[in-house]
Design a protein around this motif. Structure first.
Motif, PDB file in Angstrom:
ATOM      1  N   THR A 457       0.845  -1.193   0.000  1.00 37.59           N
ATOM      2  CA  THR A 457       0.000   0.000   0.000  1.00 37.59           C
ATOM      3  C   THR A 457       0.884   1.249   0.000  1.00 37.59           C
ATOM      4  OG1 THR A 457      -1.709  -1.193   1.222  1.00 37.59           O
ATOM      5  CG2 THR A 457      -1.823   1.214   1.230  1.00 37.59           C
ATOM      6  N   TRP A 459       0.937   5.812  -0.815  1.00 37.99           N
ATOM      7  CA  TRP A 459       0.083   7.003  -0.893  1.00 37.99           C
ATOM      8  C   TRP A 459       0.875   8.168  -1.463  1.00 37.99           C
ATOM      9  CZ3 TRP A 459       1.080  11.629   1.572  1.00 37.99           C
ATOM     10  CH2 TRP A 459       2.098  11.598   2.535  1.00 37.99           C
ATOM     11  N   LEU A 474      -4.533   7.115  -2.332  1.00 36.82           N
ATOM     12  CA  LEU A 474      -4.127   5.903  -1.622  1.00 36.82           C
ATOM     13  C   LEU A 474      -4.236   4.729  -2.591  1.00 36.82           C
ATOM     14  CD1 LEU A 474      -3.230   5.074   1.235  1.00 36.82           C
ATOM     15  CD2 LEU A 474      -5.629   4.529   1.723  1.00 36.82           C
TER      16      LEU A 474
END
Length: 571
Positions: A457, A459, A474
């Motif tokens: 993940t 961002w 995101l």
């Protein structure tokens, strides 16, 4: 040398004497010199002379036998065979054809190359000719014949039998090899046991199916038939037939597998088979159909009306129309409908298929079809559709933009918020979504690549020029591609800019005030020192005031100095 010559002459004379004792036609052919000599042809029924050539002999062979006879003889020469045998028809002086048995001995050098051929041509008697005609009849039916003379031990195979074994037509069989052509194990044991039972008198015939392994290693299914011939109660001959049934057996196996699959489906209660006779207006149902439609014992007496009564009222007219169209147009029947099962009228979804069988005049005779219970599939589809609708509702209700992309950065889904944020989103189907939106912002590209390659993940923050929007982005990895969440943070960015501007102004004010205050304070400290030096009196009160004024000025200078240091360290 003379002894050797005379001995050779004696051998040659002895050989000639032997030929005079044979009624059959003799052919000697030297492969090195090409010389050909025919013997015992003077009284033969054929137009052959001692000096006739092989071309003269070929001209007498029946046209139907010529090609196979010559190719078989050539094949024997090119191989390593020592013997060759063939039957064919030869034209006699009366322009009729007689059946000939041609047996040859092939002499070879040590290296295997053939040197000469000795052939014995025998006119086959009437009985043998009948056997050959029988072979031809069997050959037309692709059935091979065989005979075993138990007195002489001679085994005969017809040409078709040799072909089934993938053996050349000049092959001379023997009983030992014949048995070992059958596949080792139960198939060979079955043949041996059957032959032994016939010889022991337990049975007179055998008729069985077994696997035969040919000379080339090919496995074939054959039907083997055998029978014993007795003279005065004693078995003197075995004879029979051999038929290649590989294709038939393969079809049977396919049918058996299909039948097993159908039986499994029938046991599961999901597929029913029916047949409708149009002329008799009767329909035949299998047991699965009865179970599918919830038939009771009394319903079996009126299957057609019971089937229609089970159909859901809303689906009845459509199902009838589709059936009538298939009958009228002669096409395939296919329909999907619901049935209501007794006693609670519970629903079951059915998918029906049918094919029409026509009579000789082209009129529909019967229709054969099947019905499948697809209730579970329909329910799963409905549940999936409902789940997708709920997902769509949830995604469209959130204020954040949501976009799903594949590994090629092509958009596969977006919610309403994303369409609002990116106002031209509807034009981006089958295009690289990232290149259209953030092609100039490398930091966002790096974060997306990191998400896709490392499956982590990430961002970032970016400014979308087209809508003048600041976005917090995101990236979440998925199995193929990524999902991207977007939050409009334009208000936050605008407020941050205002605070930054005000902060810079305050910083300038603090710096100006601190530096401007210190200059007059320095003057005050200088004046205090001048007063102290200029006053020489003894008034203690004045000295006290000057000390207090000097101390206060020093403290104020220290405070201003501290303010300057703090202002200088503000970023």
């Amino acid at each position: 040398m003379k002894e050797d010559t005379s001995k050779g002459s004696a051998d040659k004379k002895s050989q000639v004497d032997i030929y005079t004792l044979i009624d059959d036609i003799i052919l000697e052919h030297d492969l090195d010199t090409g010389s050909t000599t025919w013997k015992n042809v003077c009284n033969s029924p054929f137009d052959l002379r001692p000096n006739s050539s092989l071309a003269d002999w070929r001209a007498l062979i029946h046209p139907n036998d010529l090609e196979e006879t010559l190719s078989s003889a050539q094949e024997a020469l090119c191989g390593d065979d020592q013997q060759w045998s063939r039957t064919y028809w030869l034209k006699d002086l009366n322009n009729t054809y007689q059946l000939i048995q041609d047996r040859r001995i092939i002499k070879r050098y040590e290296n295997g190359r053939p040197s000469s051929v000795l052939a014995i041509l025998k006119v086959i008697p009437q009985e043998q000719q009948l056997r050959n005609r029988l072979d031809r009849s069997f050959d037309l039916a692709c059935i091979g014949r065989w005979e075993l003379d138990l007195l002489s031990g001679e085994l005969y195979w017809s040409d078709m039998t040799k072909k089934i074994h993938n053996k050349p037509l000049h092959y001379i069989p023997n009983i030992e090899e014949a048995i070992y052509f059958y596949k080792e194990g139960e198939h060979r044991d079955q043949i041996q046991s059957s032959i032994q039972n016939v010889l022991d008198g337990h049975i007179d015939t055998w008729n069985l199916e077994a696997i035969l392994v040919t000379a080339t290693g090919q496995e074939k299914w054959v039907r083997a038939f055998g029978q014993a011939e007795k003279i005065r109660g004693k078995i003197v001959r075995l004879f029979g037939s051999l038929q290649d049934i590989s294709e038939q057996k393969e079809t049977e196996l396919i049918i058996q597998h299909a039948k097993k699959r159908y039986q499994l489906a029938a046991k599961a209660g999901t597929i029913g088979i029916w047949e409708w006779d149009f002329s008799r207006k009767r329909i035949h149902l299998d047991e699965v159909m009865y179970d599918l439609y919830g038939f009771s014992p009394e319903d079996r007496n009126r299957p057609l009306s019971t089937l229609e009564s089970r159909l859901h009222p809303e689906d009845l007219s459509n199902a009838r129309r589709e059936l009538e169209e298939a009958i009228q147009n002669g096409g395939n029947y296919q329909s999907t409908f619901r049935i209501c099962l007794p006693p609670d009228r519970s629903l079951r979804h059915i998918k029906a298929f049918g094919d029409i069988v026509f009579d000789e005049s082209g009129h529909p005779k019967t229709m054969i079809g099947l019905n499948m219970d697809i209730t579970q599939e329909v329910e799963q589809t409905r549940n999936l559709r409902q789940a997708n609708a709920e997902k769509e509702e949830i995604l469209n209700s959130i204020s954040d933009g949501f976009i799903s992309i594949d590994d090629n950065r092509q958009m596969t889904y977006c919610n309403k918020a994303a369409k609002t944020i990116f106002n031209s989103l509807q034009d981006w189907e089958d295009q690289n979504w990232f290149d259209i939106t953030f092609r100039k912002q490398g930091h966002v590209w790096k974060k997306l690549e990191q998400c896709l390659s490392q499956k982590v993940t990430t961002w970032s923050k970016a400014y979308y020029e087209e809508t003048e929007t600041w976005l917090y982005i995101l990236f979440y990895p998925k199995e193929e591609g990524a999902v991207c969440f977007f939050r409009d943070i334009s208000d936050v960015e605008e407020y941050a800019q205002i605070i930054t501007t005000q902060y810079q102004k305050l910083k300038k004010i603090a710096w100006a005030q601190s530096h401007e205050l210190r200059a007059p304070l320095t003057n005050i400290l200088g004046l205090v020192n001048l007063l102290r030096e200029a006053y020489t009196g003894d008034n203690q009160e004045i000295h006290t005031f000057l000390d207090m004024l000097s101390e206060s000025s020093v403290n104020l200078d220290a405070i201003i100095h501290k303010m300057i240091l703090e202002t200088d360290h503000i970023p």
